[in-house]
Write a protein that holds these residues in place. Structure first.
Motif, mmCIF file in Angstrom:
data_model
loop_
_atom_site.group_PDB
_atom_site.id
_atom_site.type_symbol
_atom_site.label_atom_id
_atom_site.label_comp_id
_atom_site.label_asym_id
_atom_site.label_seq_id
_atom_site.Cartn_x
_atom_site.Cartn_y
_atom_site.Cartn_z
ATOM 1 N N GLY A 248 3.118 5.817 -3.116
ATOM 2 C CA GLY A 248 4.285 6.570 -3.563
ATOM 3 C C GLY A 248 4.383 6.640 -5.076
ATOM 4 N N LEU A 249 4.126 5.516 -5.753
ATOM 5 C CA LEU A 249 4.195 5.487 -7.211
ATOM 6 C C LEU A 249 3.087 6.335 -7.837
ATOM 7 C CD1 LEU A 249 4.999 1.698 -7.718
ATOM 8 C CD2 LEU A 249 6.541 3.628 -8.128
ATOM 9 N N PRO B 97 0.814 -1.227 0.000
ATOM 10 C CA PRO B 97 0.000 0.000 0.000
ATOM 11 C C PRO B 97 0.842 1.269 0.000
ATOM 12 C CG PRO B 97 -0.859 -1.571 1.595
ATOM 13 C CD PRO B 97 0.465 -2.095 1.147
ATOM 14 N N THR B 98 1.936 1.271 0.768
ATOM 15 C CA THR B 98 2.801 2.450 0.817
ATOM 16 C C THR B 98 3.483 2.674 -0.523
ATOM 17 O OG1 THR B 98 3.221 2.074 3.169
ATOM 18 C CG2 THR B 98 4.751 3.519 2.016
ATOM 19 N N GLU C 190 10.042 9.741 4.015
ATOM 20 C CA GLU C 190 9.132 10.638 4.730
ATOM 21 C C GLU C 190 7.839 9.944 5.123
ATOM 22 O OE1 GLU C 190 7.631 13.874 6.622
ATOM 23 O OE2 GLU C 190 9.668 13.583 5.860
ATOM 24 N N ASN C 191 7.386 8.984 4.326
ATOM 25 C CA ASN C 191 6.097 8.343 4.563
ATOM 26 C C ASN C 191 6.222 6.896 5.043
ATOM 27 O OD1 ASN C 191 3.857 10.313 3.367
ATOM 28 N ND2 ASN C 191 5.662 10.418 2.038
ATOM 29 N N ILE D 232 15.237 9.496 -7.065
ATOM 30 C CA ILE D 232 15.533 10.266 -5.856
ATOM 31 C C ILE D 232 14.246 10.751 -5.202
ATOM 32 C CG2 ILE D 232 16.639 12.339 -4.944
ATOM 33 C CD1 ILE D 232 18.579 10.130 -5.687
ATOM 34 N N TRP D 233 13.294 11.218 -6.032
ATOM 35 C CA TRP D 233 12.019 11.711 -5.493
ATOM 36 C C TRP D 233 11.292 10.608 -4.738
ATOM 37 C CZ3 TRP D 233 6.915 10.663 -5.365
ATOM 38 C CH2 TRP D 233 6.037 11.690 -4.973
ATOM 39 N N LEU D 234 11.236 9.403 -5.350
ATOM 40 C CA LEU D 234 10.539 8.287 -4.711
ATOM 41 C C LEU D 234 11.244 7.859 -3.424
ATOM 42 C CD1 LEU D 234 8.243 6.225 -4.792
ATOM 43 C CD2 LEU D 234 9.719 4.730 -6.160
ATOM 44 N N ALA D 235 12.574 7.845 -3.460
ATOM 45 C CA ALA D 235 13.330 7.480 -2.262
ATOM 46 C C ALA D 235 13.037 8.448 -1.117
ATOM 47 C CB ALA D 235 14.825 7.462 -2.566
#
Length: 217
Positions: free
Chosen positions: A178-179, A173-174, A200-201, A192-195
Motif C-alpha cells: 500500500g505504501l 506485506p500488505t 479494498e486490498n 484517505i487514499w491509503l485507508a
C-alpha cells in the motif's frame, strides 16, 4: 447436485475457546466425509462449523493465492473446483499442530512411506489429490476460516509469537504494498487514499459470497 443456499451448521459450545483450524475434505473424497468426520471426533477435535460448498475456479484461485505462479497452480484450481468440498472449523488444544499431524505430509506417496496411519496416506491418491487440507499456522487459520465462514469471530487476539507471525505474514506485506502504491500515486490526501486502498486490498476480505452451498443429501 447443487441447490439453494442452506444455513451453515454451527455446533459451537457456549463460553469455550480453544485453538481453531480449518479443515477441507476435498472433492475426490467428499463421499467419505462422514467417515472422516468420525475420525476427527475420535481424535479429540470438536467440529464447530461445517458447510458443503462447490467453489468456482475464481474462488479456488483466491483461496490458494499464495501458490499463484507455481507450475501446479492451474491443476490445483481445476481440482479444487471440480466438485463439492466440505469445509470444517475444528477446535481443540493445539488444533493446528494436531490436525497437521493427523493429516500427514502433503505428498500422498511420501505420507504412505513415512506416516502410513495418517489421513492422506489412507485417503489420498497422488501428490495433488491428497484428500485433505489444513491450516499451517495461526494467521493462515484466521484467514482461511474467514474465507469460508465470513461471520466467524476468532478469539483471542493474537499475542506474542502468534502476533509476530500474523504481522510478518499478513499485515507487513500488505502495508508495504500500500505504501509503495501511495508513493507512486502521490494523491492529494495520502491518509484517505491509503485507508481506502487498505480496505479494498484487505487480505482477510471475504470473497466467497457467491459460493454454491449444496443441499444436505
Amino acid at each position: 447436485m447443487t441447490g439453494e443456499n442452506t444455513d451453515i451448521i454451527t455446533m459451537e459450545p457456549p463460553h469455550i475457546y480453544v485453538e481453531r483450524t480449518l479443515a477441507l475434505i476435498k472433492p475426490d473424497v467428499i463421499n467419505k466425509s462422514e467417515e472422516i468426520e468420525d475420525i476427527i471426533l475420535r481424535s479429540g477435535f470438536a467440529i464447530l462449523q461445517k458447510r458443503r460448498v462447490h467453489l468456482t475456479p475464481e474462488q479456488a484461485s483466491d483461496f490458494y493465492a499464495e501458490h499463484y505462479g507455481k507450475m501446479f497452480f492451474p491443476s490445483l484450481v481445476a481440482y479444487m473446483s471440480s466438485g463439492p468440498i466440505m469445509a470444517l472449523v475444528l477446535a481443540r488444544d493445539q488444533a493446528i499442530s494436531y490436525w497437521t499431524e493427523l493429516v500427514g505430509p502433503t505428498n500422498t506417496f511420501k505420507a504412505r512411506e513415512t506416516h502410513p496411519d495418517c489421513l492422506r496416506a489412507i485417503y489420498g491418491t497422488d501428490d495433488q489429490r491428497n484428500a485433505l487440507h489444513g491450516s499451517d499456522c495461526f494467521s493462515t487459520a484466521q484467514r482461511e476460516i474467514r474465507f469460508f465462514f465470513p461471520n466467524s469471530v476468532i478469539e483471542p487476539v493474537a499475542t506474542g509469537v502468534a502476533a509476530v507471525d500474523y504481522l510478518s505474514k499478513t499485515v507487513n506485506p500488505t502495508l508495504l504494498k500500500g505504501l509503495t502504491n501511495l508513493c507512486k500515486q502521490k494523491p492529494e490526501d495520502p491518509v484517505i487514499w491509503l485507508a481506502d486502498w487498505l480496505i479494498e486490498n484487505n487480505p482477510n476480505k471475504p470473497r466467497v459470497a457467491q459460493m454454491i452451498v449444496e443441499e444436505p443429501k
